[in-house]
Design a protein around this motif. Sequence first.
Motif, mmCIF file in Angstrom:
data_model
loop_
_atom_site.group_PDB
_atom_site.id
_atom_site.type_symbol
_atom_site.label_atom_id
_atom_site.label_comp_id
_atom_site.label_asym_id
_atom_site.label_seq_id
_atom_site.Cartn_x
_atom_site.Cartn_y
_atom_site.Cartn_z
ATOM 1 N N SER A 295 -12.953 -10.726 -9.672
ATOM 2 C CA SER A 295 -12.184 -9.475 -9.638
ATOM 3 C C SER A 295 -10.955 -9.522 -10.538
ATOM 4 O O SER A 295 -10.342 -8.480 -10.788
ATOM 5 N N MET A 296 -10.584 -10.687 -11.008
ATOM 6 C CA MET A 296 -9.456 -10.767 -11.934
ATOM 7 C C MET A 296 -9.763 -10.092 -13.275
ATOM 8 O O MET A 296 -8.866 -9.874 -14.092
ATOM 9 N N LEU A 297 -11.046 -9.752 -13.500
ATOM 10 C CA LEU A 297 -11.414 -9.028 -14.712
ATOM 11 C C LEU A 297 -11.365 -7.518 -14.517
ATOM 12 O O LEU A 297 -11.514 -6.761 -15.469
ATOM 13 N N LEU A 298 -11.166 -7.075 -13.262
ATOM 14 C CA LEU A 298 -11.132 -5.638 -12.995
ATOM 15 C C LEU A 298 -9.915 -4.952 -13.609
ATOM 16 O O LEU A 298 -10.050 -3.902 -14.239
ATOM 17 N N PRO A 299 -8.698 -5.470 -13.432
ATOM 18 C CA PRO A 299 -7.533 -4.785 -14.025
ATOM 19 C C PRO A 299 -7.630 -4.790 -15.545
ATOM 20 O O PRO A 299 -7.852 -5.831 -16.168
ATOM 21 N N GLN B 106 -8.637 -4.437 -1.141
ATOM 22 C CA GLN B 106 -8.675 -4.235 0.302
ATOM 23 C C GLN B 106 -9.819 -5.010 0.944
ATOM 24 O O GLN B 106 -9.655 -5.635 2.006
ATOM 25 N N GLU B 107 -10.983 -4.995 0.334
ATOM 26 C CA GLU B 107 -12.126 -5.739 0.868
ATOM 27 C C GLU B 107 -11.861 -7.237 0.838
ATOM 28 O O GLU B 107 -12.214 -7.959 1.785
ATOM 29 N N LEU B 108 -11.254 -7.717 -0.234
ATOM 30 C CA LEU B 108 -10.909 -9.135 -0.303
ATOM 31 C C LEU B 108 -9.884 -9.506 0.756
ATOM 32 O O LEU B 108 -9.971 -10.576 1.372
ATOM 33 N N PHE B 109 -8.920 -8.633 0.991
ATOM 34 C CA PHE B 109 -7.894 -8.898 1.989
ATOM 35 C C PHE B 109 -8.518 -9.068 3.376
ATOM 36 O O PHE B 109 -8.202 -10.020 4.101
ATOM 37 N N ILE B 110 -9.409 -8.168 3.749
ATOM 38 C CA ILE B 110 -10.071 -8.273 5.051
ATOM 39 C C ILE B 110 -10.915 -9.532 5.124
ATOM 40 O O ILE B 110 -10.915 -10.249 6.135
ATOM 41 N N SER B 111 -11.642 -9.825 4.061
ATOM 42 C CA SER B 111 -12.494 -11.017 4.035
ATOM 43 C C SER B 111 -11.671 -12.285 4.204
ATOM 44 O O SER B 111 -12.044 -13.193 4.967
ATOM 45 N N GLN C 288 0.816 -1.212 0.000
ATOM 46 C CA GLN C 288 0.000 0.000 0.000
ATOM 47 C C GLN C 288 0.849 1.261 0.000
ATOM 48 O O GLN C 288 0.522 2.237 -0.668
ATOM 49 N N GLN C 289 1.944 1.256 0.753
ATOM 50 C CA GLN C 289 2.726 2.476 0.931
ATOM 51 C C GLN C 289 4.098 2.429 0.264
ATOM 52 O O GLN C 289 4.826 3.417 0.307
ATOM 53 N N GLY C 290 4.460 1.307 -0.338
ATOM 54 C CA GLY C 290 5.789 1.170 -0.908
ATOM 55 C C GLY C 290 5.880 1.379 -2.392
ATOM 56 O O GLY C 290 6.963 1.272 -2.967
ATOM 57 N N ASN C 291 4.739 1.643 -3.066
ATOM 58 C CA ASN C 291 4.755 1.882 -4.506
ATOM 59 C C ASN C 291 5.438 0.738 -5.250
ATOM 60 O O ASN C 291 6.389 0.937 -6.006
ATOM 61 N N TRP C 292 4.953 -0.471 -5.022
ATOM 62 C CA TRP C 292 5.522 -1.641 -5.693
ATOM 63 C C TRP C 292 5.210 -1.587 -7.182
ATOM 64 O O TRP C 292 4.093 -1.252 -7.597
ATOM 65 N N SER C 293 6.180 -1.971 -7.993
ATOM 66 C CA SER C 293 5.984 -2.006 -9.440
ATOM 67 C C SER C 293 5.240 -3.277 -9.840
ATOM 68 O O SER C 293 5.023 -4.182 -9.034
ATOM 69 N N VAL D 250 -1.829 -8.122 -3.973
ATOM 70 C CA VAL D 250 -1.405 -7.859 -5.343
ATOM 71 C C VAL D 250 -2.479 -7.082 -6.103
ATOM 72 O O VAL D 250 -2.190 -6.104 -6.815
ATOM 73 N N LEU D 251 -3.729 -7.501 -5.960
ATOM 74 C CA LEU D 251 -4.825 -6.788 -6.619
ATOM 75 C C LEU D 251 -4.926 -5.355 -6.101
ATOM 76 O O LEU D 251 -5.135 -4.410 -6.876
ATOM 77 N N SER D 252 -4.748 -5.184 -4.799
ATOM 78 C CA SER D 252 -4.780 -3.845 -4.221
ATOM 79 C C SER D 252 -3.622 -2.991 -4.750
ATOM 80 O O SER D 252 -3.789 -1.791 -5.007
ATOM 81 N N GLY D 253 -2.449 -3.607 -4.911
ATOM 82 C CA GLY D 253 -1.313 -2.880 -5.460
ATOM 83 C C GLY D 253 -1.549 -2.423 -6.882
ATOM 84 O O GLY D 253 -1.133 -1.316 -7.274
ATOM 85 N N TRP D 254 -2.204 -3.255 -7.688
ATOM 86 C CA TRP D 254 -2.527 -2.856 -9.058
ATOM 87 C C TRP D 254 -3.490 -1.667 -9.060
ATOM 88 O O TRP D 254 -3.348 -0.739 -9.862
ATOM 89 N N GLU D 255 -4.457 -1.689 -8.171
ATOM 90 C CA GLU D 255 -5.408 -0.584 -8.101
ATOM 91 C C GLU D 255 -4.704 0.731 -7.765
ATOM 92 O O GLU D 255 -5.111 1.794 -8.254
ATOM 93 N N LEU D 256 -3.662 0.669 -6.949
ATOM 94 C CA LEU D 256 -2.912 1.878 -6.618
ATOM 95 C C LEU D 256 -2.071 2.366 -7.799
ATOM 96 O O LEU D 256 -1.938 3.573 -8.020
ATOM 97 N N LEU D 257 -1.498 1.414 -8.537
ATOM 98 C CA LEU D 257 -0.675 1.787 -9.687
ATOM 99 C C LEU D 257 -1.506 2.366 -10.826
ATOM 100 O O LEU D 257 -1.068 3.285 -11.517
#
Length: 375
Positions: free
Chosen positions: A283-287, A207-212, A131-136, A184-191
């Motif tokens: 959700s794999m169709l979201l990106p 994020q919602e999937l991570f909590i779930s 979330q905070q590291g700007n992963w590529s 990973v999905l959350s990281g893509w959403e940030l990028l």
Amino acid sequence: MFVLSFILLLIAATGSAPWLAWGALQLIVLGQFVLDRDRTSLKNSLRRGIPQLVASALLGVGFWVGLQSADRFIHEIGVILTIVGVGGLLGWFPLPQGRSRNIVRERLSDQLVTSLIPVVIAALLLYRSVQQGNWSEAELAILTVISLFTLALCGVRFIGELTVERRCRLSVLTILSNANLASVLSGWELLHPDRNWSATSNLPTGQELFISILVVESLATCVMLAGFRALLLDDELSHSEASLAGVFQRSPLIGGSIFIGVFTLAGLPPLAGAWWRFAFLSSMLLPQERSVVTTLTEPHPGFVALGIAYAAITLIVAIGHLRLFRVMALDPPKDSSQQTKSPTNLTFVYVCLVLLLLVSLAPVSFPNFVQSLLS
């Protein structure tokens, strides 16, 4: 030790800074090393502790040096060291380890401290870092491949015969693999905030999937741990799966509770484990990516491939988990004697079971409720 670990878990879950989760994980590992030293000889304690201390050092270097660097190459090395350090501390990577103390002789609180709580904190550490590291994209791909690899190995090991202790430990480790994929999905959403449909669809975000995943899978493993501890006798140092033969006939209530936990981990409907897995695959169709031919957006082939691979691995994991159902419900019982059940363990089983069933009634909306509490 349990109270301290629970406090550290709360700090890691409520704090947004990744270093809080890093510190919590390191303190728990250090506490386990001290606990092992009290219970075993110094030689055995060092033999078991030195690999973890090395992994702790790798995690420290990767987190504080690599992830904090603005240089992309050093940052990528930091990502690798961080993942390897976390994997070494937990016995998650490169090969998932089933090492665990005896689930009957150890108190339930000790089992949670040595297995479940560190895994949840490690998942939070990697999630906050993403979330905070700007992963590529390349760094997210590294986390994806490692998580799929370890999840597949756990699934293959589930299919074979294991001790009850190893099966429980491997089940806990699958939580980290699943949670990392949501990270990973959350990281893509940030990028690429403009190249996903999370804001315009009913599909859950990363994020919602991570909590779930953390809530559902943790409750399911708690039901398993406490249920097995209430069922098995403490006359052996380890328990083969054959010792569970016919326990459903002897104790249908506890056996049925364990089945619900196992079926949740296997992703069988209508339990919550099936809902978040279906939502993840959808959700794999979201990106999205822009086509070089039509210049229109289309599903990202990497995430489509991830969805296909995850579906296949999930099937392997489910088949392995269902092995317990055959042993516990279909195999003839070897011992018809009834042993005394611990009221504390039974209460914990039923509390976790009720929470798990309540979550199954609201598989989509409860992550938003948890998120509002944490924020």
